[in-house]
Write a protein that holds these residues in place. Structure first.
Motif, PDB file in Angstrom:
ATOM      1  N   LEU A   1      10.284 -10.398  11.202  1.00 21.49           N
ATOM      2  CA  LEU A   1      10.097 -10.125   9.783  1.00 21.49           C
ATOM      3  C   LEU A   1       9.951 -11.460   9.061  1.00 21.49           C
ATOM      4  O   LEU A   1      10.831 -12.319   9.144  1.00 21.49           O
ATOM      5  CB  LEU A   1      11.297  -9.367   9.221  1.00 21.49           C
ATOM      6  CG  LEU A   1      11.190  -8.960   7.747  1.00 21.49           C
ATOM      7  CD1 LEU A   1      10.214  -7.790   7.600  1.00 21.49           C
ATOM      8  CD2 LEU A   1      12.554  -8.574   7.182  1.00 21.49           C
TER       9      LEU A   1
ATOM     10  N   GLU B   1       4.590  -9.370  17.360  1.00 21.92           N
ATOM     11  CA  GLU B   1       4.192  -8.556  16.216  1.00 21.92           C
ATOM     12  C   GLU B   1       4.804  -9.112  14.935  1.00 21.92           C
ATOM     13  O   GLU B   1       6.019  -9.321  14.851  1.00 21.92           O
ATOM     14  CB  GLU B   1       4.637  -7.104  16.415  1.00 21.92           C
ATOM     15  CG  GLU B   1       4.173  -6.182  15.302  1.00 21.92           C
ATOM     16  CD  GLU B   1       4.579  -4.731  15.518  1.00 21.92           C
ATOM     17  OE1 GLU B   1       4.239  -3.897  14.658  1.00 21.92           O
ATOM     18  OE2 GLU B   1       5.238  -4.445  16.543  1.00 21.92           O
TER      19      GLU B   1
ATOM     20  N   SER C   1       8.055  -0.171   5.808  1.00 18.57           N
ATOM     21  CA  SER C   1       6.921  -0.395   6.705  1.00 18.57           C
ATOM     22  C   SER C   1       7.329  -1.237   7.912  1.00 18.57           C
ATOM     23  O   SER C   1       6.967  -0.933   9.052  1.00 18.57           O
ATOM     24  CB  SER C   1       5.801  -1.092   5.935  1.00 18.57           C
ATOM     25  OG  SER C   1       4.726  -1.420   6.791  1.00 18.57           O
ATOM     26  N   ALA C   2       8.118  -2.273   7.655  1.00 13.36           N
ATOM     27  CA  ALA C   2       8.504  -3.199   8.722  1.00 13.36           C
ATOM     28  C   ALA C   2       9.429  -2.566   9.752  1.00 13.36           C
ATOM     29  O   ALA C   2       9.394  -2.912  10.936  1.00 13.36           O
ATOM     30  CB  ALA C   2       9.171  -4.430   8.114  1.00 13.36           C
TER      31      ALA C   2
ATOM     32  N   LYS D   1       5.685  -8.689  11.026  1.00 15.19           N
ATOM     33  CA  LYS D   1       5.900  -7.700   9.971  1.00 15.19           C
ATOM     34  C   LYS D   1       6.243  -8.444   8.687  1.00 15.19           C
ATOM     35  O   LYS D   1       7.123  -9.310   8.687  1.00 15.19           O
ATOM     36  CB  LYS D   1       7.019  -6.734  10.359  1.00 15.19           C
ATOM     37  CG  LYS D   1       6.624  -5.795  11.515  1.00 15.19           C
ATOM     38  CD  LYS D   1       7.797  -4.960  11.971  1.00 15.19           C
ATOM     39  CE  LYS D   1       7.404  -3.962  13.062  1.00 15.19           C
ATOM     40  NZ  LYS D   1       6.868  -2.705  12.521  1.00 15.19           N
TER      41      LYS D   1
END
Length: 296
Positions: free
Chosen positions: A34, A52, A66-67, A54
């Motif tokens: 994040l 990934e 969303s994250a 976020k």
């Protein structure tokens, strides 16, 4: 069983160490980070590694929703703003519950005095509120109560060049002992927990360094490293504030230094739980070794 791990604070010094260790120990597809700014250099590096990314902020519920989709385990690094921390952290916990996150690891802090008169009253209160929020959420948790980072030493007394100019450590810490712990040791232990979270379900762990040390002893160790005598002076609180004002330090910096120095003097960080040693399977990095690397 899937274990998709999301690391918050991933561009910070602790979070980045956790991410880099995780890369060595699990598949890249099991890791997400994040970040608030995808243009951050570390965020770009993570993306290049195949991690990934976020985008999210503790203050933005929509971004958190969303994250947190598809996440099993959340490494929840505490925010830095004492005044807003409890509110922002409630956003994280509420959203984690809504998203169905299975396990939250929260980086809290260690203290002894929980009264309003404690130098750490604001810090203590926000962490306590967060811990209680997590416990009552129904999410499986592991609360990681950190002692002071060893990296705080340099922040409090200055780097090598500053110390060689003043040849003095000047802090109102009296003879208070602290169980300083290097962030790399915390990261190693917490990666171990992230990869085996079920072993630490609903546990509260106190993470201390293996040694307790005063700033007088730190001055002696640094004197040996830099081959110059570094003296230690512990002034009274008022004298400390006056001297720091004369040196032109910003008021918020003086307040932080005073707050943590008085807490050290009060013995807040003289903690001796060996939870960290048990997770690591060894003693933490020696403070002599840490100071050598910092001040050589």
């Amino acid at each position: 069983m899937s274990n998709k791990i999301l690391i918050t604070g991933a561009t910070g010094s602790l979070g980045s160490k956790v991410v880099n260790l995780l890369k060595e120990k699990t598949k890249i597809e099991n890791i997400a980070v994040l970040v608030r700014d995808e243009k951050n250099e570390l965020a770009k590096q993570y993306a290049n590694d195949g991690i990934e990314i976020k985008i999210g902020d503790y203050a933005n519920l929509e971004s958190l929703e969303s994250a947190f989709k598809g996440i099993d385990t959340l490494y929840f690094v505490s925010g830095g703003d004492d005044n807003e921390r409890a509110t922002l952290h409630k956003n994280v916990v509420d959203t984690a519950k809504k998203a169905g996150i299975k396990h939250v690891l929260y980086t809290s802090a260690l203290w002894k005095d929980q009264s309003n008169s404690s130098p750490l009253a604001n810090l203590v209160d926000s962490h306590l509120q967060t811990e209680n929020c997590i416990k009552t959420s129904g999410i499986t948790y592991t609360i990681l109560k950190h002692n002071l980072y060893a990296e705080v030493i340099e922040m409090m007394i200055g780097d090598k060049s500053q110390l060689l100019k003043t040849k003095t450590i000047y802090l109102p810490t009296a003879n208070g002992l602290t169980s300083f712990v290097p962030k790399k040791d915390l990261a190693e232990a917490e990666v171990s927990i992230l990869l085996n979270p079920s072993f630490y379900s609903n546990k509260i762990l106190e993470f201390n360094g293996s040694e307790q040390i005063t700033f007088s002893e730190i001055a002696k160790k640094i004197s040996e490293i830099v081959k110059e005598p570094i003296q230690y002076i512990s002034p009274e609180k008022i004298e400390f504030e006056e001297q720091m004002n004369k040196f032109g330090l910003p008021s918020h910096i003086i307040e932080i230094l005073k707050t943590f120095s008085l807490a050290i003097a009060n013995g807040e960080f003289d903690q001796q739980s060996n939870d960290l040693e048990r997770v690591l399977g060894r003693k933490t990095t020696s403070l002599s070794e840490f100071l050598q690397a910092t001040y050589e």
